[in-house]
Scaffold this motif. Structure first.
Motif, PDB file in Angstrom:
ATOM      1  N   SER A 103       0.847  -1.195   0.000  1.00  0.00           N
ATOM      2  CA  SER A 103       0.000   0.000   0.000  1.00  0.00           C
ATOM      3  C   SER A 103       0.875   1.236   0.000  1.00  0.00           C
ATOM      4  N   SER A 104       0.262   2.374  -0.311  1.00  0.00           N
ATOM      5  CA  SER A 104       0.978   3.643  -0.360  1.00  0.00           C
ATOM      6  C   SER A 104       0.605   4.486   0.856  1.00  0.00           C
ATOM      7  N   THR A 105       1.518   5.375   1.215  1.00  0.00           N
ATOM      8  CA  THR A 105       1.272   6.276   2.335  1.00  0.00           C
ATOM      9  C   THR A 105       0.489   7.474   1.833  1.00  0.00           C
ATOM     10  N   GLY A 106      -0.747   7.636   2.276  1.00  0.00           N
ATOM     11  CA  GLY A 106      -1.585   8.737   1.836  1.00  0.00           C
ATOM     12  C   GLY A 106      -1.429   9.960   2.719  1.00  0.00           C
ATOM     13  N   ARG A 107      -2.054  11.052   2.312  1.00  0.00           N
ATOM     14  CA  ARG A 107      -1.988  12.302   3.053  1.00  0.00           C
ATOM     15  C   ARG A 107      -3.191  12.497   3.969  1.00  0.00           C
ATOM     16  N   ASN A 154     -13.266   9.256   9.646  1.00  0.00           N
ATOM     17  CA  ASN A 154     -14.414   8.606   8.995  1.00  0.00           C
ATOM     18  C   ASN A 154     -14.038   8.116   7.601  1.00  0.00           C
ATOM     19  N   SER A 155     -13.061   7.231   7.532  1.00  0.00           N
ATOM     20  CA  SER A 155     -12.620   6.692   6.247  1.00  0.00           C
ATOM     21  C   SER A 155     -11.987   5.330   6.481  1.00  0.00           C
ATOM     22  N   ASP A 156     -12.107   4.440   5.489  1.00  0.00           N
ATOM     23  CA  ASP A 156     -11.529   3.110   5.643  1.00  0.00           C
ATOM     24  C   ASP A 156     -10.040   3.115   5.307  1.00  0.00           C
ATOM     25  N   PHE A 157      -9.401   1.972   5.528  1.00  0.00           N
ATOM     26  CA  PHE A 157      -7.944   1.887   5.369  1.00  0.00           C
ATOM     27  C   PHE A 157      -7.529   2.037   3.911  1.00  0.00           C
ATOM     28  N   ASP A 158      -8.301   1.456   2.993  1.00  0.00           N
ATOM     29  CA  ASP A 158      -7.932   1.519   1.581  1.00  0.00           C
ATOM     30  C   ASP A 158      -8.015   2.939   1.024  1.00  0.00           C
ATOM     31  N   SER A 159      -8.926   3.747   1.543  1.00  0.00           N
ATOM     32  CA  SER A 159      -9.016   5.134   1.103  1.00  0.00           C
ATOM     33  C   SER A 159      -7.846   5.958   1.627  1.00  0.00           C
ATOM     34  N   LYS A 160      -7.419   5.667   2.847  1.00  0.00           N
ATOM     35  CA  LYS A 160      -6.279   6.390   3.407  1.00  0.00           C
ATOM     36  C   LYS A 160      -4.963   5.930   2.777  1.00  0.00           C
ATOM     37  N   HIS A 161      -4.851   4.625   2.498  1.00  0.00           N
ATOM     38  CA  HIS A 161      -3.621   4.052   1.960  1.00  0.00           C
ATOM     39  C   HIS A 161      -3.972   3.209   0.735  1.00  0.00           C
ATOM     40  N   PRO A 162      -4.068   3.821  -0.449  1.00  0.00           N
ATOM     41  CA  PRO A 162      -4.463   3.076  -1.660  1.00  0.00           C
ATOM     42  C   PRO A 162      -3.466   1.961  -1.988  1.00  0.00           C
TER      43      PRO A 162
END
Length: 199
Positions: free
Chosen positions: A50-54, A60-68
């Protein structure tokens, strides 16, 4: 379905990024010249890269949205996944499709993959097909009465009957339609009885 998708993504990443996964699992850092180095990759749950997101602090967001999830466009699983998203959003344009994919995935060379899928999609090709304009035949001489009086060439039509109330009764009326074939002017005459009676 989610478990099967995770397994397929895990297999696709193992085939396309074997050296990167080996480095990360051993605790080493990926070199800067790698094509996924700018995403600051790490191994997330289920061993998926996975990638490190900003937006990691967003509650209120799941893990895949935070770290695509990082994917390679040349793998068959990734192509099938993007094709499924393409059909699920009813064959929308490239920009909308790109936004939908980027919600949970980071696909390398995504625009190239989307263009390739759109060019091979039968529905999209039919939608973007250019219609053929047929060559029209020459106009007859009756339609080309230049500088001639109106109704020099006339078309006639006859229509009816219509029930017209007159005093306490109703009578039938017909109509004669005259049209000028050059200027398309129209003249209508009311006929009190049918043409059979006139004959």
């Amino acid at each position: 379905m989610d478990i099967a998708e995770q397994k397929l993504i895990y297999l696709s990443q193992g085939e396309k990024f074997p050296s990167k996964l080996k480095l990360l699992r051993s605790g080493k850092v990926i070199t800067r010249n790698s094509r996924i180095a700018k995403y600051s990759p790490f191994i997330g749950p289920a061993g998926i890269l996975s990638s490190t997101g900003r937006i990691s602090r967003l509650v209120n967001s799941d893990f895949d949205s935070k770290h695509p999830i990082i994917l390679d466009p040349c793998h068959a699983v990734v192509r099938l996944l993007v094709q499924h998203l393409h059909s699920r959003i009813f064959h929308q344009g490239l920009d909308y499709m790109r936004a939908v994919v980027n919600l949970n995935y980071v696909v390398l060379n995504l625009r190239w993959l989307l263009r390739n899928i759109e060019n091979t999609c039968v529905v999209c090709r039919k939608r973007k097909a250019q219609t053929v304009t047929h060559m029209m035949a020459d106009l007859p001489i009756e339609r080309l009465g230049y500088k001639q009086p109106l109704f020099s060439y006339t078309g006639v039509d006859y229509f009816g009957p219509f029930l017209v109330p007159i005093r306490r009764s109703t009578e039938k009326r017909w109509g004669f339609l005259f049209t000028c074939l050059t200027t398309r002017a129209v003249h209508i005459e009311v006929v009190p009885r049918s043409t059979k009676a006139l004959v």
